[in-house]
Write an enzyme that holds these catalytic residues in place. Structure first.
Site, PDB file in Angstrom:
ATOM      1  N   HIS A   1       0.836  -1.206   0.000  1.00 34.55           N
ATOM      2  CA  HIS A   1       0.000   0.000   0.000  1.00 34.55           C
ATOM      3  C   HIS A   1       0.869   1.254   0.000  1.00 34.55           C
ATOM      4  O   HIS A   1       1.820   1.368   0.787  1.00 34.55           O
ATOM      5  CB  HIS A   1      -0.900  -0.023   1.248  1.00 34.55           C
ATOM      6  CG  HIS A   1      -1.713   1.218   1.439  1.00 34.55           C
ATOM      7  ND1 HIS A   1      -2.617   1.669   0.498  1.00 34.55           N
ATOM      8  CD2 HIS A   1      -1.761   2.115   2.468  1.00 34.55           C
ATOM      9  CE1 HIS A   1      -3.187   2.779   0.947  1.00 34.55           C
ATOM     10  NE2 HIS A   1      -2.676   3.073   2.126  1.00 34.55           N
TER      11      HIS A   1
ATOM     12  N   CYS B   1      -4.117   3.358  -4.377  1.00 28.12           N
ATOM     13  CA  CYS B   1      -3.374   4.196  -3.426  1.00 28.12           C
ATOM     14  C   CYS B   1      -2.349   5.082  -4.129  1.00 28.12           C
ATOM     15  O   CYS B   1      -2.187   6.265  -3.788  1.00 28.12           O
ATOM     16  CB  CYS B   1      -2.702   3.331  -2.370  1.00 28.12           C
ATOM     17  SG  CYS B   1      -1.866   1.857  -3.008  1.00 28.12           S
TER      18      CYS B   1
END
Length: 340
Positions: A223, A285
């Site tokens: 992430h 992200c």
């Protein structure tokens, strides 16, 4: 002939003839650009052919078409599909037995905006992978989690690689002197367990010191998040913008420890803005990191925390279709930097 040219391309005979000279008139281009923005398929086909030129005009036209395709420039609702289908037809012509070795079709045999748009329209998986190989070449993952396989190039749920994110964000910084953006990193080294953010901060401070708005793009394992150090009322602040589920306490503590190197004295001076914006932007992200850098570069003297919080809150009010469009268009805009 005059009626035919005018009805097909909105051009006079002299304007049409000028398209086949070295210098195309601005008047003719303006008329074509306007017609293309409104979705005129004949003019789209004509401009795609002009974009094949390997000169300033060809690059200008190719950029115009890609801006419409990626949503940077507003056009008719289906403009991206009309453009990429026209590019696909050209790609098919460029690969037949007669033209495949013709240098005039160079842009459809090497990384280019035209080739990327053609690839996005291809439904044949083997041909799609073949085009992706031409665009990407051999790429290697910086971390185990990075997806750099060519079959994923146009996937709407693909995680951005370090190199893609670096190319796009460095491109943004060149357009704005207000931000300094560092090369994307992992937070913790997978074998030594070193805090890489701490190391990058130490190196940056030793080399040039931190700018007034210093951005670090940090991968926590699978992430991306944005870490910003900035000055507010002569005091250094740290802002973490996380567009997925809340970070675990260990990860937060690693970030806080790194922030102390920049001069953050209290943990409450590290502001975590955490909202899940990715329900309709899967693995997005990196897209949000890119977009928030855009926002920060245009924010002027506004408080970055306010700017990013307002963006996140407003994004959650968008419809599913609007969020999905953000996903598609932002991915295209980001990858353009890797084509330059």
């Amino acid at each position: 002939m005059n009626i035919c040219v005018n009805s097909l391309y909105r051009l006079s005979i002299p304007q049409f003839h000028s398209l086949y000279t070295e210098e195309v008139s601005d008047e003719a281009l303006t008329l074509l650009f306007s017609a293309v923005e409104n979705g005129d398929q004949n003019c789209i086909d004509l401009l795609c052919n002009l974009a094949l030129r390997n000169d300033d005009l060809g690059h200008r036209v190719e950029k115009f078409l890609f801006d419409l395709f990626s949503g940077k420039r507003t056009g008719s609702s289906d403009i991206d599909k009309k453009i990429n289908q026209a590019c696909l037809v050209l790609h098919q012509i460029a690969n037949n037995d007669i033209t495949k070795d013709n240098t005039e079709w160079k842009k459809l045999h090497a990384p280019s905006r035209l080739l990327y748009m053609a690839g996005s329209a291809t439904t044949d998986l083997s041909k799609k992978i073949g085009i992706a190989h031409k665009i990407m070449g051999d790429q290697f993952a910086q971390t185990d989690q990075e997806q750099v396989g060519v079959e994923n190039l146009w996937c709407g749920a693909r995680m951005l690689s370090s190199d893609e994110l670096a190319a796009a964000t460095q491109g943004l910084v060149q357009e704005s002197p207000l931000l300094s953006v560092n090369y994307p990193i992992g937070l913790i080294h997978p074998t030594t367990k070193e805090n890489i953010l701490s190391t990058q901060l130490l190196e940056k401070i030793a080399q040039s010191g931190l700018s007034h708005n210093e951005v670090f793009l940090v991968n926590t394992g699978d992430h991306w998040l944005l870490c910003l150090f900035y000055k507010l009322a002569e005091k250094i602040k740290c802002l973490i913008f996380n567009t997925y589920y809340d970070l675990n306490e260990n990860t937060k503590q690693e970030i806080i420890e790194a922030a102390k190197i920049a001069g953050i004295s209290e943990s409450d001076e590290v502001n975590f803005i955490e909202m899940n914006l990715q329900n309709n932007v899967p693995n997005g992200c990196g897209l949000f990191c890119y977009h928030t850098i855009q926002l920060l570069s245009n924010a002027g003297q506004n408080d970055p925390a306010t700017t990013l919080r307002e963006f996140a809150e407003n994004f959650l009010t968008l419809s599913v279709e609007e969020q999905a469009l953000f996903n598609t268009q932002t991915r295209r805009q980001i990858y353009e930097y890797s084509l330059q």
